[in-house]
Design a protein around this motif. Structure first.
Motif, mmCIF file in Angstrom:
data_model
loop_
_atom_site.group_PDB
_atom_site.id
_atom_site.type_symbol
_atom_site.label_atom_id
_atom_site.label_comp_id
_atom_site.label_asym_id
_atom_site.label_seq_id
_atom_site.Cartn_x
_atom_site.Cartn_y
_atom_site.Cartn_z
ATOM 1 N N GLY A 283 19.193 15.934 -3.170
ATOM 2 C CA GLY A 283 19.337 16.764 -4.457
ATOM 3 C C GLY A 283 20.218 18.004 -4.171
ATOM 4 N N LYS A 284 19.793 18.772 -3.242
ATOM 5 C CA LYS A 284 20.563 19.982 -2.727
ATOM 6 C C LYS A 284 21.843 19.824 -2.284
ATOM 7 C CE LYS A 284 16.623 22.839 -2.316
ATOM 8 N NZ LYS A 284 15.667 23.868 -1.487
ATOM 9 N N ALA A 285 22.117 18.867 -1.411
ATOM 10 C CA ALA A 285 23.464 18.373 -0.829
ATOM 11 C C ALA A 285 24.351 18.069 -1.896
ATOM 12 C CB ALA A 285 23.081 17.385 0.408
ATOM 13 N N GLU B 131 25.571 20.689 -3.882
ATOM 14 C CA GLU B 131 26.791 21.331 -3.229
ATOM 15 C C GLU B 131 27.956 20.508 -3.267
ATOM 16 O OE1 GLU B 131 26.963 24.352 -1.880
ATOM 17 O OE2 GLU B 131 24.929 24.516 -2.708
ATOM 18 N N LEU B 132 28.178 19.178 -3.079
ATOM 19 C CA LEU B 132 29.312 18.424 -3.266
ATOM 20 C C LEU B 132 29.954 18.638 -4.678
ATOM 21 C CD1 LEU B 132 28.490 15.064 -1.326
ATOM 22 C CD2 LEU B 132 30.270 17.050 -0.893
ATOM 23 N N TYR B 133 28.982 18.518 -5.730
ATOM 24 C CA TYR B 133 29.350 18.502 -6.974
ATOM 25 C C TYR B 133 30.556 19.629 -7.296
ATOM 26 C CZ TYR B 133 28.992 18.993 -12.189
ATOM 27 O OH TYR B 133 29.207 18.919 -13.444
ATOM 28 N N ARG B 134 30.224 20.743 -6.547
ATOM 29 C CA ARG B 134 31.012 21.945 -6.729
ATOM 30 C C ARG B 134 32.185 22.095 -6.065
ATOM 31 N NH1 ARG B 134 27.038 26.877 -4.994
ATOM 32 N NH2 ARG B 134 28.675 28.092 -6.138
ATOM 33 N N ALA C 239 29.581 12.244 -6.123
ATOM 34 C CA ALA C 239 28.595 13.120 -6.320
ATOM 35 C C ALA C 239 28.353 13.793 -7.905
ATOM 36 C CB ALA C 239 28.456 14.397 -5.428
ATOM 37 N N ARG C 240 29.829 13.900 -8.187
ATOM 38 C CA ARG C 240 29.911 14.583 -9.422
ATOM 39 C C ARG C 240 29.654 13.510 -10.606
ATOM 40 N NH1 ARG C 240 32.247 19.402 -10.829
ATOM 41 N NH2 ARG C 240 32.710 19.898 -13.113
ATOM 42 N N PHE C 241 30.208 12.258 -10.376
ATOM 43 C CA PHE C 241 29.944 11.154 -11.277
ATOM 44 C C PHE C 241 28.390 10.813 -11.559
ATOM 45 C CE2 PHE C 241 28.710 6.651 -11.787
ATOM 46 C CZ PHE C 241 29.667 6.156 -12.796
ATOM 47 N N ALA C 242 27.584 10.794 -10.389
ATOM 48 C CA ALA C 242 26.200 10.702 -10.425
ATOM 49 C C ALA C 242 25.448 11.674 -11.225
ATOM 50 C CB ALA C 242 25.420 10.165 -9.027
ATOM 51 N N ARG D 65 21.779 22.786 -10.708
ATOM 52 C CA ARG D 65 22.371 24.042 -11.475
ATOM 53 C C ARG D 65 23.229 23.405 -12.710
ATOM 54 N NH1 ARG D 65 24.737 26.505 -5.885
ATOM 55 N NH2 ARG D 65 24.770 24.318 -5.416
ATOM 56 N N HIS D 66 24.109 22.179 -12.687
ATOM 57 C CA HIS D 66 24.434 21.865 -13.779
ATOM 58 C C HIS D 66 23.713 21.721 -14.926
ATOM 59 C CE1 HIS D 66 27.810 20.336 -16.186
ATOM 60 N NE2 HIS D 66 27.155 18.895 -16.209
ATOM 61 N N LEU D 67 22.804 20.877 -14.613
ATOM 62 C CA LEU D 67 21.698 20.542 -15.554
ATOM 63 C C LEU D 67 21.154 21.627 -16.228
ATOM 64 C CD1 LEU D 67 19.853 18.250 -17.053
ATOM 65 C CD2 LEU D 67 18.167 18.541 -15.164
ATOM 66 N N ARG D 68 20.534 22.532 -15.436
ATOM 67 C CA ARG D 68 20.026 23.941 -16.243
ATOM 68 C C ARG D 68 21.061 24.478 -16.983
ATOM 69 N NH1 ARG D 68 15.712 25.639 -12.771
ATOM 70 N NH2 ARG D 68 16.289 27.873 -13.344
ATOM 71 N N HIS D 69 22.426 24.496 -16.760
ATOM 72 C CA HIS D 69 23.527 25.021 -17.545
ATOM 73 C C HIS D 69 23.583 24.303 -18.922
ATOM 74 C CE1 HIS D 69 27.228 26.740 -18.912
ATOM 75 N NE2 HIS D 69 27.710 25.358 -19.187
ATOM 76 N N VAL D 70 23.563 22.911 -18.775
ATOM 77 C CA VAL D 70 23.847 22.276 -20.071
ATOM 78 C C VAL D 70 22.423 22.197 -21.013
ATOM 79 C CG1 VAL D 70 24.094 19.805 -21.159
ATOM 80 C CG2 VAL D 70 25.548 20.613 -19.076
ATOM 81 N N LEU D 71 21.477 22.193 -20.508
ATOM 82 C CA LEU D 71 19.979 22.375 -21.178
ATOM 83 C C LEU D 71 19.741 23.736 -21.667
ATOM 84 C CD1 LEU D 71 17.600 19.668 -19.940
ATOM 85 C CD2 LEU D 71 19.528 19.452 -21.558
#
Length: 312
Positions: A186-188, A191-194, A234-237, A271-277
């Protein structure tokens, strides 16, 4: 006075103390061999038994094991008949033995109840446990949308939505392992997502409040075979997970108007999930260190039960 609690989940050994206001949690992530997608229950149980003494020693060095008034433990995955997983035997057996040795009461809880309590407390919203609310339990093995009601000094969740097959955490971890990352990933993957601004993920079909993620693993494999960049995969998933969880949350808020939404579990630290919700659903999140598996929630519920002299 403080209480002591243990949680021995599938991937983390945890021990915590709580005094009604503050607490301390000590955890150790179990070892998974590179390239593997998890642990057998026998291996997890062995590692829990091996790691627990060291965690107790850390709390003892801080002077936190004096005057323990009660002991609690996670004894099962959920508050449901037939819910069972062998790894919880490590914490429950040691917890019961400690309670008898100390001459104090023992309180049994479910792992999921602990997640909800830790999330509410770390978000400064322990009051949520005293009324109905909606909750996501998003972890390596669970993606469940719950309608939660108070149950004595604890809570009980009714599953109203979530995945019908693999969990969000399983999709994330399997994606990470395919990309050569260590498990859990999850954490790795976060990081790729960003590292990219590639487009959105796949729009998973929502059936009421339920959805399926099993086909997304094949989509990830296809992207990998096409030579797509790891960051784009990573961003797709992650975008796929965030989009469907967001839409299910909106649908649940329409069906159960006025109920707050609490998010717990390791995936809830994304982080992205937290931002969206947070932005679009006003969801309440556990602090990241208390979103992942921990014994703090179990300690909080143990303290509430001891304070009220209740039975759980």
């Amino acid at each position: 006075m403080a209480v002591l609690a243990l949680d021995t989940s599938n991937y983390t050994t945890s021990v915590a103390v709580f005094d009604g206001q503050t607490g301390c949690n000590r955890s150790k992530l179990l070892e998974v061999r590179p390239g593997e997608l998890g642990l057998r229950q026998s291996d997890a149980l062995f590692q829990h038994v091996r790691e627990l003494p060291g965690l107790f020693e850390q709390l003892e060095r801080q002077g936190l094991l004096d005057g323990i008034a009660a002991v609690g433990a996670s004894t099962r995955p959920r508050e449901a008949e037939g819910s069972y997983m062998p790894c919880f035997l490590a914490g429950s057996s040691q917890g019961r033995g400690l309670a008898h040795t100390l001459g104090v009461p023992f309180f049994a809880h479910s792992h999921q109840q602990g997640h909800l309590a830790a999330a509410a407390w770390s978000a400064g919203r322990l009051d949520l446990l005293d009324g109905p609310f909606l909750a996501w339990h998003l972890s390596g093995g669970t993606t469940e949308l719950l309608r939660v009601e108070p149950q004595g000094c604890s809570v009980k969740g009714e599953i109203i939505g979530g995945t019908t097959d693999i969990s969000a955490g399983q999709l994330i971890d399997r994606t990470g392992v395919l990309l050569g990352l260590n498990f859990p990933a999850g954490k790795a993957l976060d990081e790729l997502y960003r590292q990219t601004d590639a487009g959105p993920g796949y729009r998973v079909k929502l059936d009421g409040l339920h959805f399926s993620l099993s086909g997304m693993e094949n989509q990830v494999k296809k992207l990998l075979e096409r030579g797509e960049k790891p960051a784009d995969i990573a961003r797709f998933a992650l975008n796929t997970v965030c989009d469907v969880v967001h839409r299910a949350t909106v649908a649940a808020q329409d069906q159960y108007p006025g109920l707050p939404v609490l998010c717990s579990g390791g995936v809830a630290s994304n982080r992205h999930l937290r931002h969206v919700l947070t932005e679009f659903c006003q969801a309440i999140f556990a602090q990241p260190q208390f979103a992942t598996d921990n014994a703090m929630g179990t300690a909080i519920l143990t303290w509430r039960a001891w304070r009220e002299g209740g039975q759980v």
